[in-house]
Design a protein around this motif. Structure first.
Motif, short mmCIF file in Angstrom:
data_model
loop_
_atom_site.label_atom_id
_atom_site.label_comp_id
_atom_site.label_asym_id
_atom_site.label_seq_id
_atom_site.Cartn_x
_atom_site.Cartn_y
_atom_site.Cartn_z
N UNK A 205 -8.57 3.75 -11.62
CA UNK A 205 -7.41 4.44 -12.18
C UNK A 205 -6.27 4.36 -11.17
N UNK A 206 -5.08 4.06 -11.65
CA UNK A 206 -3.92 3.96 -10.77
C UNK A 206 -3.72 5.22 -9.95
N UNK A 207 -3.29 5.05 -8.70
CA UNK A 207 -3.13 6.19 -7.80
C UNK A 207 -2.07 7.16 -8.28
N UNK A 208 -1.11 6.68 -9.08
CA UNK A 208 -0.02 7.54 -9.54
C UNK A 208 0.15 7.41 -11.05
N UNK A 209 -0.98 7.33 -11.77
CA UNK A 209 -0.96 7.02 -13.20
C UNK A 209 -0.21 8.06 -14.02
N UNK A 210 -0.39 9.36 -13.71
CA UNK A 210 0.24 10.42 -14.49
C UNK A 210 1.41 11.06 -13.77
N UNK A 211 1.88 10.45 -12.70
CA UNK A 211 2.93 11.08 -11.91
C UNK A 211 2.33 11.75 -10.68
N UNK A 212 3.16 12.00 -9.71
CA UNK A 212 2.68 12.53 -8.43
C UNK A 212 2.18 13.96 -8.56
N UNK A 213 1.12 14.26 -7.81
CA UNK A 213 0.65 15.63 -7.63
C UNK A 213 0.92 15.97 -6.16
N UNK A 214 1.68 17.02 -5.91
CA UNK A 214 2.12 17.32 -4.56
C UNK A 214 1.17 18.28 -3.86
N UNK A 215 0.96 17.99 -2.57
CA UNK A 215 0.12 18.83 -1.72
C UNK A 215 0.92 20.04 -1.25
N UNK A 216 2.17 19.84 -0.92
CA UNK A 216 3.08 20.93 -0.58
C UNK A 216 4.49 20.47 -0.97
N UNK A 217 5.50 21.09 -0.42
CA UNK A 217 6.87 20.80 -0.83
C UNK A 217 7.31 19.38 -0.50
N UNK A 218 6.69 18.76 0.51
CA UNK A 218 7.16 17.45 0.97
C UNK A 218 6.11 16.35 0.94
N UNK A 219 4.84 16.69 0.66
CA UNK A 219 3.77 15.70 0.71
C UNK A 219 3.04 15.63 -0.63
N UNK A 220 2.75 14.41 -1.06
CA UNK A 220 1.98 14.25 -2.29
C UNK A 220 0.58 13.72 -1.96
N UNK A 221 -0.35 13.95 -2.87
CA UNK A 221 -1.73 13.56 -2.65
C UNK A 221 -1.90 12.05 -2.81
N UNK A 222 -2.79 11.49 -2.03
CA UNK A 222 -3.13 10.08 -2.11
C UNK A 222 -4.45 9.95 -2.86
N UNK A 223 -4.38 9.53 -4.13
CA UNK A 223 -5.58 9.48 -4.95
C UNK A 223 -6.35 8.17 -4.75
N UNK A 224 -7.68 8.24 -4.77
CA UNK A 224 -8.47 6.99 -4.72
C UNK A 224 -8.30 6.23 -6.03
N UNK A 225 -8.09 4.93 -5.94
CA UNK A 225 -7.96 4.12 -7.16
C UNK A 225 -9.31 3.73 -7.72
N UNK A 226 -10.37 3.87 -6.90
CA UNK A 226 -11.72 3.49 -7.33
C UNK A 226 -12.68 4.63 -7.06
N UNK A 227 -13.41 5.05 -8.08
CA UNK A 227 -14.43 6.10 -7.96
C UNK A 227 -15.76 5.52 -8.42
N UNK A 228 -16.78 5.65 -7.58
CA UNK A 228 -18.10 5.10 -7.88
C UNK A 228 -19.09 6.23 -8.16
N UNK A 229 -20.00 5.99 -9.09
CA UNK A 229 -21.06 6.95 -9.40
C UNK A 229 -22.36 6.19 -9.62
N UNK A 230 -23.48 6.80 -9.22
CA UNK A 230 -24.78 6.18 -9.43
C UNK A 230 -25.82 7.22 -9.82
N UNK A 231 -26.88 6.75 -10.43
CA UNK A 231 -27.90 7.64 -10.99
C UNK A 231 -29.26 6.95 -10.87
N UNK A 232 -30.29 7.71 -10.46
CA UNK A 232 -31.66 7.20 -10.43
C UNK A 232 -32.55 8.21 -11.16
#
Length: 556
Positions: A205-232
């Motif tokens: 998923x794109x790091x800024x797909x839905x628009x920025x989510x801000x951590x505080x007034x001046x910094x935005x979050x850096x989202x992972x573009x790849x998320x992995x999941x596994x199951x046994x």
């Protein structure tokens, strides 16, 4: 959007013609099957969305063409004037589901829309549940291979449907199941079946797909573009005994659900059962921690879920027993336990009597997990909050909250040849604040009596009497129902759900049902209360409404 949906609609209409031509050619004998479902309402008064529409309907047409080497099908949905509770997002019409499937000896390839589940669904489950407004199919491609005896391999890639569109994230994964008993003769000869499984899923998923989510007034979050999941998982069956163990994990996946923290997700389950004639036992335990997973990180509600966690709470069908249903707390995490014992007392014994007696005891308990806030907070943040690792959690340690508890005893007793009685007592604790956001803890006792008398082979009368008593929320409730069945065609039902505690409102339902062949039509007047409709730990809020209703179902 509507024009895009017309192309698969034309293909659907052409299926009967193709089937006829292929049958005439004599190559093989194809078949066409399908169903029609139309739920209609003529509402009375102003509706939940403020509208005054005088007709509403959710209508679906499914067609499936099947042959030796090729299957095809699709669904036409009409919700341009949807039923109450479906107004937002569901409104529209078109063909949201269609597929082509090629079948060979050891290979099956599907293109278009499809539903899939890996294992118990801990990392992937897509399905349709119309009563909940869920149809989160994948649009892409899937291959299923059986290269050798005892091996089943799946591979897929696609985007997930959300109402009339598709989320931008791409999902790709694989699932492998090994039937060990098919390789080891000693296991097969002793009636022992052992299946081992493993799954992997990647979400991009794109790091800024839905628009920025801000951590505080001046910094935005850096989202992972790849998320992995596994199951046994491992599933062992021998005679009346069955054991299932499963574990899943996913990488950092900050989202609206978890408050945009960067903690990994975990799930573990152990389920054991024993069943033979007249006696059964089930014991289950499950721990989930930050496992909410969606194909769009900023969504909430019941849409865009990739995974599914069973609730481990008894799924009640009686109206008042289901008044406070439990929804799995995916993001918060939970320890869930469920136990069930069933025993049939034999005929002509002290407790069995002339016709035998069935007894079932169920217990469910769901608790929060312990959390310790930690993680680097940054110059303007809070430890454990947005942009941090969130919290730590010892595996075996409980938190301070009980989310849900249910103890119920059910008795089945045939008193005479024609008269059968079902009784249930239930003690329930429902943490409305934890599940719905507010409302406190609701403690209730519920009593149910369900009696059925068969006057003749074609005439049966069933009656229900239910009572829920609680000092919390809206107080006591009462419910009554009469259902007359005139086989094989007619059924008449009258019911009333009455709030004894605070509102003193009646919720009447008067319905007549007619069945003939593959056709079923139901008509009457309904008045429903606002509340949650749940299935398998997934819930959808349904507003109150009243009016004349007609439902038509046809399978062919």
């Amino acid at each position: 959007m509507k024009k895009k949906h017309l192309l698969p609609a034309v293909a659907l209409l052409a299926l009967p013609v193709c089937a006829q031509e292929m049958e005439n050619d004599g190559h093989y004998n194809p078949s066409l099957s399908g169903s029609v479902q139309s739920d209609m309402l003529v509402p009375q008064g102003t509706q939940s969305d403020g509208s005054h529409e005088n007709f509403r309907t959710n209508t679906y047409l499914d067609l499936n063409f099947m042959s030796k080497f090729l299957d095809a099908g699709g669904r036409f949905s009409y919700l341009d004037h949807p039923l109450p509770g479906f107004e937002k997002d569901f409104k529209g019409w078109g063909v949201p589901y269609f597929y082509l499937k090629a079948k060979f000896r050891n290979v099956e390839v599907t293109g278009g829309n499809f539903y899939e589940q890996f294992g118990s669904g801990f990392i992937l489950r897509t399905y349709e549940e119309r009563s909940l407004g869920i149809d989160n199919s994948l649009f892409g491609a899937r291959a299923i291979l059986k290269p050798i005896k005892g091996v089943r391999l799946k591979g897929l890639a696609g985007r997930q449907r959300r109402y009339w569109n598709y989320n931008h994230a791409w999902l790709a994964g694989a699932d492998l199941e090994l039937s060990i008993d098919q390789w080891v003769k000693a296991l097969e000869q002793s009636g022992t079946y052992l299946t081992l499984g493993g799954s992997y899923l990647n979400k991009r998923e794109g790091a800024d797909e839905d628009g920025s989510v801000f951590y505080d007034a001046t910094h935005k979050l850096n989202f992972p573009t790849s998320v992995d999941a596994w199951d046994v998982r491992a599933n062992l069956q021998k005679g009346p005994f069955s054991l299932l163990a499963e574990y899943a994990q996913k990488t950092q996946d900050p989202s609206f659900d978890n408050g945009y923290i960067y903690r990994k997700g975990y799930a573990a389950m152990l389920s054991a059962s024993y069943s033979k004639k007249g006696f059964s036992v089930l014991a289950q335990a499950k721990r989930t921690d930050n496992m909410s997973s969606r194909s769009r990180r900023q969504m909430n509600g019941s849409s865009s879920f990739i995974d599914h966690m069973p609730a481990f709470a008894y799924e009640h069908t009686y109206t008042l027993a289901a008044l406070y249903p439990y929804a799995t707390q995916l993001a918060k995490g939970e320890w869930a336990y469920q136990g069930q014992v069933g025993y049939n007392f034999k005929r002509r014994t002290l407790l069995g009597g002339k016709y035998g007696t069935g007894l079932q005891v169920n217990f469910s308990h769901i608790h929060s997990i312990a959390k310790n806030a930690h993680g680097l907070a940054g110059h303007a943040g809070t430890a454990g909050g947005r942009g941090t690792d969130g919290y730590g959690s010892a595996f075996w340690k409980w938190g301070n909250e009980t989310y849900y508890q249910d103890f119920n005893v059910q008795l089945d007793k045939r008193l005479t040849r024609n008269f059968k009685l079902h009784l249930m007592y239930m003690n329930q604790l429902y943490n409305k604040t934890a599940v719905e956001g507010e409302g406190g803890k609701i403690r209730s006792n519920i009593f149910v009596a369900d009696a059925k008398y068969q006057f003749s082979p074609k005439t049966t009368l069933r009656a229900e009497a239910q009572y829920l008593t609680t000092p919390n929320d809206e107080g006591d409730w009462a419910f009554g129902l009469l259902e007359l069945s005139l086989a094989p065609h007619w059924m008449f039902t009258v019911s009333d759900e009455y709030n004894v505690g605070k509102t003193h409102k009646h919720y009447w339902n008067v319905l007549a049902t007619y069945n003939v062949g593959s056709h079923r039509i139901q008509a009457g007047y309904v008045r429903t209360r606002a509340g949650y409709n749940c299935s398998g730990g997934v819930c959808r809020y349904v507003p109150s409404y009243q009016g004349w209703t007609v439902s038509y179902n046809y399978n062919f």
